[in-house]
Design a protein around this motif. Structure first.
Motif, PDB file in Angstrom:
ATOM      1  N   LYS A   1       0.535  -1.097   0.024  1.00 41.01           N
ATOM      2  CA  LYS A   1       0.298   0.093   0.290  1.00 41.01           C
ATOM      3  C   LYS A   1       0.441   1.115  -0.128  1.00 41.01           C
ATOM      4  O   LYS A   1       2.367   1.694   0.042  1.00 41.01           O
ATOM      5  CB  LYS A   1      -0.449   0.425   0.878  1.00 41.01           C
ATOM      6  CG  LYS A   1      -0.077   0.253   2.382  1.00 41.01           C
ATOM      7  CD  LYS A   1      -1.437   0.021   3.863  1.00 41.01           C
ATOM      8  CE  LYS A   1      -0.659  -0.330   4.918  1.00 41.01           C
ATOM      9  NZ  LYS A   1      -1.090   0.459   6.201  1.00 41.01           N
ATOM     10  N   ILE A   2       0.082   2.578   0.058  1.00 35.68           N
ATOM     11  CA  ILE A   2       0.944   4.006  -0.526  1.00 35.68           C
ATOM     12  C   ILE A   2       1.636   3.915   1.393  1.00 35.68           C
ATOM     13  O   ILE A   2       0.511   4.384   2.004  1.00 35.68           O
ATOM     14  CB  ILE A   2       0.000   4.636  -1.211  1.00 35.68           C
ATOM     15  CG1 ILE A   2       0.173   4.066  -2.726  1.00 35.68           C
ATOM     16  CG2 ILE A   2       1.280   6.129  -1.043  1.00 35.68           C
ATOM     17  CD1 ILE A   2      -1.040   4.672  -3.802  1.00 35.68           C
ATOM     18  N   GLN A   3       2.221   4.686   1.389  1.00 33.22           N
ATOM     19  CA  GLN A   3       2.713   4.718   3.171  1.00 33.22           C
ATOM     20  C   GLN A   3       3.148   6.158   2.633  1.00 33.22           C
ATOM     21  O   GLN A   3       3.037   6.843   4.063  1.00 33.22           O
ATOM     22  CB  GLN A   3       3.805   3.739   2.948  1.00 33.22           C
ATOM     23  CG  GLN A   3       4.275   4.066   4.494  1.00 33.22           C
ATOM     24  CD  GLN A   3       2.896   3.923   5.682  1.00 33.22           C
ATOM     25  OE1 GLN A   3       1.831   2.843   5.285  1.00 33.22           O
ATOM     26  NE2 GLN A   3       2.646   4.229   6.836  1.00 33.22           N
ATOM     27  N   GLY A   4       3.638   6.643   1.853  1.00 34.27           N
ATOM     28  CA  GLY A   4       4.448   7.999   1.378  1.00 34.27           C
ATOM     29  C   GLY A   4       4.964   8.712  -0.070  1.00 34.27           C
ATOM     30  O   GLY A   4       4.396   8.258  -0.845  1.00 34.27           O
TER      31      GLY A   4
ATOM     32  N   CYS B   1       8.167   9.997  -2.091  1.00 30.80           N
ATOM     33  CA  CYS B   1       9.604   9.619  -2.648  1.00 30.80           C
ATOM     34  C   CYS B   1       9.999  10.806  -3.642  1.00 30.80           C
ATOM     35  O   CYS B   1       8.777  11.014  -4.067  1.00 30.80           O
ATOM     36  CB  CYS B   1      10.411   8.392  -3.409  1.00 30.80           C
ATOM     37  SG  CYS B   1      10.257   7.074  -2.181  1.00 30.80           S
ATOM     38  N   TYR B   2      11.061  11.099  -3.398  1.00 28.06           N
ATOM     39  CA  TYR B   2      11.383  12.137  -4.789  1.00 28.06           C
ATOM     40  C   TYR B   2      10.608  13.254  -5.175  1.00 28.06           C
ATOM     41  O   TYR B   2      10.223  13.570  -5.496  1.00 28.06           O
ATOM     42  CB  TYR B   2      11.781  10.649  -5.885  1.00 28.06           C
ATOM     43  CG  TYR B   2      12.340  10.341  -6.425  1.00 28.06           C
ATOM     44  CD1 TYR B   2      14.116  10.063  -5.850  1.00 28.06           C
ATOM     45  CD2 TYR B   2      12.095   8.761  -6.325  1.00 28.06           C
ATOM     46  CE1 TYR B   2      14.423   8.529  -5.299  1.00 28.06           C
ATOM     47  CE2 TYR B   2      12.395   7.812  -6.731  1.00 28.06           C
ATOM     48  CZ  TYR B   2      14.173   7.473  -6.154  1.00 28.06           C
ATOM     49  OH  TYR B   2      14.548   6.020  -6.091  1.00 28.06           O
ATOM     50  N   SER B   3      11.087  14.062  -3.700  1.00 25.72           N
ATOM     51  CA  SER B   3       9.938  15.357  -3.475  1.00 25.72           C
ATOM     52  C   SER B   3       8.873  15.387  -3.534  1.00 25.72           C
ATOM     53  O   SER B   3       8.136  15.892  -4.842  1.00 25.72           O
ATOM     54  CB  SER B   3      10.954  16.141  -4.781  1.00 25.72           C
ATOM     55  OG  SER B   3      12.518  16.338  -4.362  1.00 25.72           O
ATOM     56  N   ARG B   4       7.846  14.156  -3.933  1.00 24.06           N
ATOM     57  CA  ARG B   4       6.688  13.746  -4.096  1.00 24.06           C
ATOM     58  C   ARG B   4       6.487  13.547  -5.576  1.00 24.06           C
ATOM     59  O   ARG B   4       5.536  13.465  -5.678  1.00 24.06           O
ATOM     60  CB  ARG B   4       6.343  15.157  -4.063  1.00 24.06           C
ATOM     61  CG  ARG B   4       5.792  15.468  -2.083  1.00 24.06           C
ATOM     62  CD  ARG B   4       5.247  16.474  -1.569  1.00 24.06           C
ATOM     63  NE  ARG B   4       5.215  16.884  -0.354  1.00 24.06           N
ATOM     64  CZ  ARG B   4       4.490  18.002   0.106  1.00 24.06           C
ATOM     65  NH1 ARG B   4       3.849  18.466  -0.322  1.00 24.06           N
ATOM     66  NH2 ARG B   4       4.392  17.542   2.038  1.00 24.06           N
ATOM     67  N   ARG B   5       7.203  12.803  -5.906  1.00 21.93           N
ATOM     68  CA  ARG B   5       7.273  12.412  -7.353  1.00 21.93           C
ATOM     69  C   ARG B   5       7.026  11.067  -7.716  1.00 21.93           C
ATOM     70  O   ARG B   5       6.065  10.439  -8.931  1.00 21.93           O
ATOM     71  CB  ARG B   5       8.104  13.104  -8.592  1.00 21.93           C
ATOM     72  CG  ARG B   5       8.049  14.356  -9.085  1.00 21.93           C
ATOM     73  CD  ARG B   5       9.607  14.774  -9.512  1.00 21.93           C
ATOM     74  NE  ARG B   5      10.400  14.353  -9.022  1.00 21.93           N
ATOM     75  CZ  ARG B   5      12.112  15.005  -8.821  1.00 21.93           C
ATOM     76  NH1 ARG B   5      11.574  16.332  -9.806  1.00 21.93           N
ATOM     77  NH2 ARG B   5      12.778  14.409  -8.192  1.00 21.93           N
ATOM     78  N   ALA B   6       7.017  10.072  -6.650  1.00 18.31           N
ATOM     79  CA  ALA B   6       6.904   9.009  -6.779  1.00 18.31           C
ATOM     80  C   ALA B   6       6.231   8.495  -5.565  1.00 18.31           C
ATOM     81  O   ALA B   6       5.870   9.557  -4.054  1.00 18.31           O
ATOM     82  CB  ALA B   6       8.020   8.413  -6.879  1.00 18.31           C
ATOM     83  N   LYS B   7       5.492   7.604  -5.690  1.00 21.21           N
ATOM     84  CA  LYS B   7       5.247   6.729  -4.451  1.00 21.21           C
ATOM     85  C   LYS B   7       5.672   6.159  -3.208  1.00 21.21           C
ATOM     86  O   LYS B   7       6.860   5.280  -3.745  1.00 21.21           O
ATOM     87  CB  LYS B   7       4.139   5.801  -4.457  1.00 21.21           C
ATOM     88  CG  LYS B   7       2.854   6.036  -5.539  1.00 21.21           C
ATOM     89  CD  LYS B   7       1.796   5.912  -5.816  1.00 21.21           C
ATOM     90  CE  LYS B   7       1.033   6.266  -7.309  1.00 21.21           C
ATOM     91  NZ  LYS B   7       1.368   6.647  -8.734  1.00 21.21           N
ATOM     92  N   CYS B   8       6.396   5.861  -2.122  1.00 24.16           N
ATOM     93  CA  CYS B   8       5.624   4.997  -1.121  1.00 24.16           C
ATOM     94  C   CYS B   8       5.034   4.386  -1.025  1.00 24.16           C
ATOM     95  O   CYS B   8       4.386   3.978  -0.641  1.00 24.16           O
ATOM     96  CB  CYS B   8       7.062   5.527   0.155  1.00 24.16           C
ATOM     97  SG  CYS B   8       7.778   4.421   1.636  1.00 24.16           S
ATOM     98  N   CYS B   9       5.880   2.870  -1.240  1.00 24.20           N
ATOM     99  CA  CYS B   9       5.008   1.202  -1.301  1.00 24.20           C
ATOM    100  C   CYS B   9       5.918   0.538   0.453  1.00 24.20           C
ATOM    101  O   CYS B   9       6.699  -0.062   0.178  1.00 24.20           O
ATOM    102  CB  CYS B   9       4.741   0.816  -2.431  1.00 24.20           C
ATOM    103  SG  CYS B   9       3.885   1.773  -3.468  1.00 24.20           S
ATOM    104  N   LEU B  10       4.736   0.230   0.834  1.00 23.16           N
ATOM    105  CA  LEU B  10       4.824  -1.057   1.851  1.00 23.16           C
ATOM    106  C   LEU B  10       4.612  -2.258   1.790  1.00 23.16           C
ATOM    107  O   LEU B  10       2.945  -1.836   1.627  1.00 23.16           O
ATOM    108  CB  LEU B  10       5.128  -0.396   3.640  1.00 23.16           C
ATOM    109  CG  LEU B  10       5.987   0.804   3.799  1.00 23.16           C
ATOM    110  CD1 LEU B  10       5.058   1.470   4.992  1.00 23.16           C
ATOM    111  CD2 LEU B  10       7.075   0.320   3.928  1.00 23.16           C
TER     112      LEU B  10
END
Length: 68
Positions: free
Chosen positions: A54-57, A59-68
């Protein structure tokens, strides 16, 4: 020739206060969002997150999604 060197030195010192890299020094003590994502065990993706994550936050100054 000496007057030209002094004038050039003065101009360089004057414009050195307005360099675009000054903003980089302000965030020197802050961690990037990519670092925080990977530190928490996540991965950064520009596309949608893989299955069972799921999306947790961001990455790369809000250009990508952090998936956990």
């Amino acid at each position: 020739m000496r007057a030209f060197c002094l004038l050039l030195l003065t101009v360089c010192l004057l414009f050195s206060q307005f360099t675009p890299g000054v903003g980089l020094l302000e965030g020197l003590g802050q961690r990037s969002d990519h670092y925080k994502c990977v530190r928490n065990g996540g991965t950064c993706h520009f596309s949608s997150c893989p299955l069972y994550t799921k999306i947790q936050g961001t990455c790369y100054s809000r250009r990508a999604k952090c998936c956990l």
